[in-house]
Design an enzyme around this catalytic site. Structure first.
Site, PDB file in Angstrom:
ATOM      1  N   ARG A  16      48.398  16.959  23.841  1.00  0.00           N
ATOM      2  CA  ARG A  16      48.289  18.073  22.899  1.00  0.00           C
ATOM      3  C   ARG A  16      47.480  19.263  23.448  1.00  0.00           C
ATOM      4  NH1 ARG A  16      46.453  16.365  17.273  1.00  0.00           N
ATOM      5  NH2 ARG A  16      45.556  14.481  18.174  1.00  0.00           N
ATOM      6  N   ASP A 103      36.039  12.388  25.861  1.00  0.00           N
ATOM      7  CA  ASP A 103      36.425  13.631  25.190  1.00  0.00           C
ATOM      8  C   ASP A 103      35.579  13.875  23.943  1.00  0.00           C
ATOM      9  OD1 ASP A 103      37.367  11.652  23.528  1.00  0.00           O
ATOM     10  OD2 ASP A 103      39.460  12.299  23.550  1.00  0.00           O
ATOM     11  N   ASN A 228      41.236  16.979  21.091  1.00  0.00           N
ATOM     12  CA  ASN A 228      42.645  16.690  21.368  1.00  0.00           C
ATOM     13  C   ASN A 228      43.452  17.945  21.644  1.00  0.00           C
ATOM     14  OD1 ASN A 228      42.412  13.860  20.920  1.00  0.00           O
ATOM     15  ND2 ASN A 228      42.366  14.273  18.721  1.00  0.00           N
ATOM     16  N   ALA A 380      20.150  59.943  43.321  1.00  0.00           N
ATOM     17  CA  ALA A 380      21.458  59.659  42.729  1.00  0.00           C
ATOM     18  C   ALA A 380      22.543  59.661  43.800  1.00  0.00           C
ATOM     19  CB  ALA A 380      21.780  60.704  41.677  1.00  0.00           C
ATOM     20  N   ALA A 423      19.394  66.277  50.354  1.00  0.00           N
ATOM     21  CA  ALA A 423      20.586  65.920  49.578  1.00  0.00           C
ATOM     22  C   ALA A 423      21.832  66.049  50.449  1.00  0.00           C
ATOM     23  CB  ALA A 423      20.703  66.835  48.364  1.00  0.00           C
TER      24      ALA A 423
END
Ligand code: UD1
Ligand code: CA
Length: 458
Positions: A16, A103, A228, A380, A423
């Site tokens: 199942r 299970d 199940n 950044a 930069a």
């Protein structure tokens, strides 16, 4: 002390589940469900542990490995037949045999400890676990006489309406006196219509043979609801999750929304830490005190100190010391190590690198295979260009260095103490301490087309 062995029944087809993965290998709480049963049996001191396997036996053995011995049940002829497959491996090796299923991952180890303790105290042929519940869940009924003594267990398939109405259910978990079990299990008759040998029929056999049967009754049905279907799988996951979160909350952790918080059982969290919604804490993660984790964060196999903030971020196999702020939208990958007071802002990624205390990396940066000194400032959009297409190279950014926005640090390269990078610089050579470096060294040397031509002429 009685020698305890365990038999874990896991030979069912699991049809199942509609899966190519054997049912007992579907994970609950991040681990294949059968390991919950194996772990409980180990915690009780059961040795050996025999796993009865059928469909998918090989995959199950590969997962559980040498934590168990294996008995193969070639045909699914019922729980009695399945248990009998373990006899050869266990006869003479144990005084008590614990039987449980592969299970039923929500069964508490404490419940098994109580069952085993009761069994050792009274020494009956069988001590079984029952639960009182309104919904029968298709379970066998525990039938008692007027004096309240157990008579037998009756399966639904053969139950009368009176028996169907009984509210005490058999959980399928038992302690057996080993000698009694191995002598009597072969006497269990086959039951139609399915032609199965019911382990539950041992109870009737014991009563007929004037052997005592004891019962431990629990009230929390969630412990014994087996799996199940995948609907059950999700339910089991939720039950486990709720239990873990309850434990954390009782230990002093605030969980804002348990319904959207996913913490694996292996994770440790310190007091006064707040877990915000949509957060996943996994594996060997350890989190200190007074942190705020989330909202929307995933932390796996990571150590986080005290007083840290981790909103909207992903941390994997990293180490974070105290008072660190990460995110929003940051990613720590394997080997990232952030020292005290590091600030790592949005859209940053750190891999296999150490950022010393007080280093700052505010926005849009990638730092990989690098050592970053204390109080260095990474502007950044800085990128450590650590990969030349073949190999990874290291970058060293020393104490107090200031890296301007959008700098490309082409590794291997070292930026000295207090050095400043303008930069947009592309840094291909080491920059000594206290120096200012700027500009782009990249020049056009030859057209790619000419290069191809030169190649052809050779
Ligand atoms: C069994 C009990 C029932 C109890 C219920 C609790 C019997 C006859 N009935 O019901 O009283 O209320 O458990 O869940 O024991 N398995 C094998 N080989 C087999 C058959 C089963 O290994 O041939 C394993 C399954 O994988 C599963 C466990 O045994 O883990 C229980 O099997 P299942 O079919 O679910 O038990 P039921 O007969 O429904
Ligand atoms: Ca069942």
């Amino acid at each position: 002390m009685a020698r305890l062995a365990a038999v874990i029944l896991a030979a069912g087809e699991g049809t199942r589940m509609k899966s190519s993965l054997p049912k007992v290998l579907h994970p609950v709480g991040g681990v294949p469900m059968v390991l919950w049963s194996v772990q409980s049996a180990r915690e009780l001191g059961a040795d050996p542990i025999v796993l009865v396997v059928g469909t998918g036996a090989q995959a199950v053995q590969e997962t559980v490995g040498d934590q168990a011995l294996y008995a193969f049940q070639a045909e699914r002829l019922g729980t009695g037949h399945a248990t009998l497959q373990a006899r050869e491996l266990l006869q003479g090796r144990a005084d008590v045999v614990l039987v449980l299923y592969g299970d039923m991952p929500n069964l508490r180890t404490e419940t098994l400890l109580h069952l085993f303790a009761l069994h050792q105290e009274r020494k009956p042929a069988i001590t079984l676990l029952s639960v009182k519940a309104d919904d029968s869940m298709g379970f066998g009924r525990v039938v008692r006489d007027e004096a309240g003594r157990v008579r037998e267990i009756v399966e639904e398939a053969v139950a009368t309406p009176e028996i169907m109405a009984l509210k005490e259910l058999n959980c399928g978990v038992y302690c057996f006196d080993a000698d009694w079990l191995w002598a009597n299990l072969p006497q269990v008759p086959v039951t139609q219509p399915k032609g199965e040998y019911y382990l539950t029929d041992t109870v009737g056999l014991a009563i007929k043979g004037n052997q005592p049967v004891e019962v431990l009754t629990i009230t929390d049905v969630t412990e014994v609801q087996g799996i199940n279907t995948r609907v059950h799988l999700a339910r089991s996951e939720r039950i486990l999750r709720e239990r873990i979160l309850e434990r954390l909350m009782l230990e002093g952790v605030t969980v804002i929304d348990p319904a959207s918080t996913y913490v694996e059982t292996t994770v440790r969290v310190g007091r006064d830490t707040v877990i915000q919604p949509d957060t996943y804490l996994q594996g060997k993660t350890v989190i200190g005190e007074r942190c705020t984790i989330g909202p929307n964060s995933l932390v796996r196999d990571t150590r986080i100190g005290d007083d840290c903030q981790v909103p909207f971020s992903v941390l994997e196999e990293a180490v974070v010391e105290n008072r660190v702020h990460i995110g929003p939208f940051a990613h720590l990958r394997k080997g990232a190590h952030l020292g005290d007071g590091v600030h790592m802002g949005n859209f940053g990624e750190v891999k296999n690198s150490y950022l010393a205390p007080g280093a700052k990396m505010g926005h849009f940066s990638y730092v990989g295979d690098a050592q970053v000194g204390a109080h260095a400032n990474i502007g950044a959009g800085t990128v450590t260009c650590n990969y030349d297409g073949l190999q990874k190279h290291p970058t060293v950014i020393q104490e107090g260095a200031f890296i301007g926005s959008g700098a490309m640090l082409v590794a291997p390269v070292t930026i000295g103490k207090g050095a400043k990078i303008g930069a947009g610089a592309v840094v291909t050579h080491d920059v000594p301490d206290g120096m200012l470096a700027y500009g782009v060294p990249a020049r056009c040397r030859r057209r790619l087309a000419d290069e191809t031509k030169a190649h052809e002429e050779e």
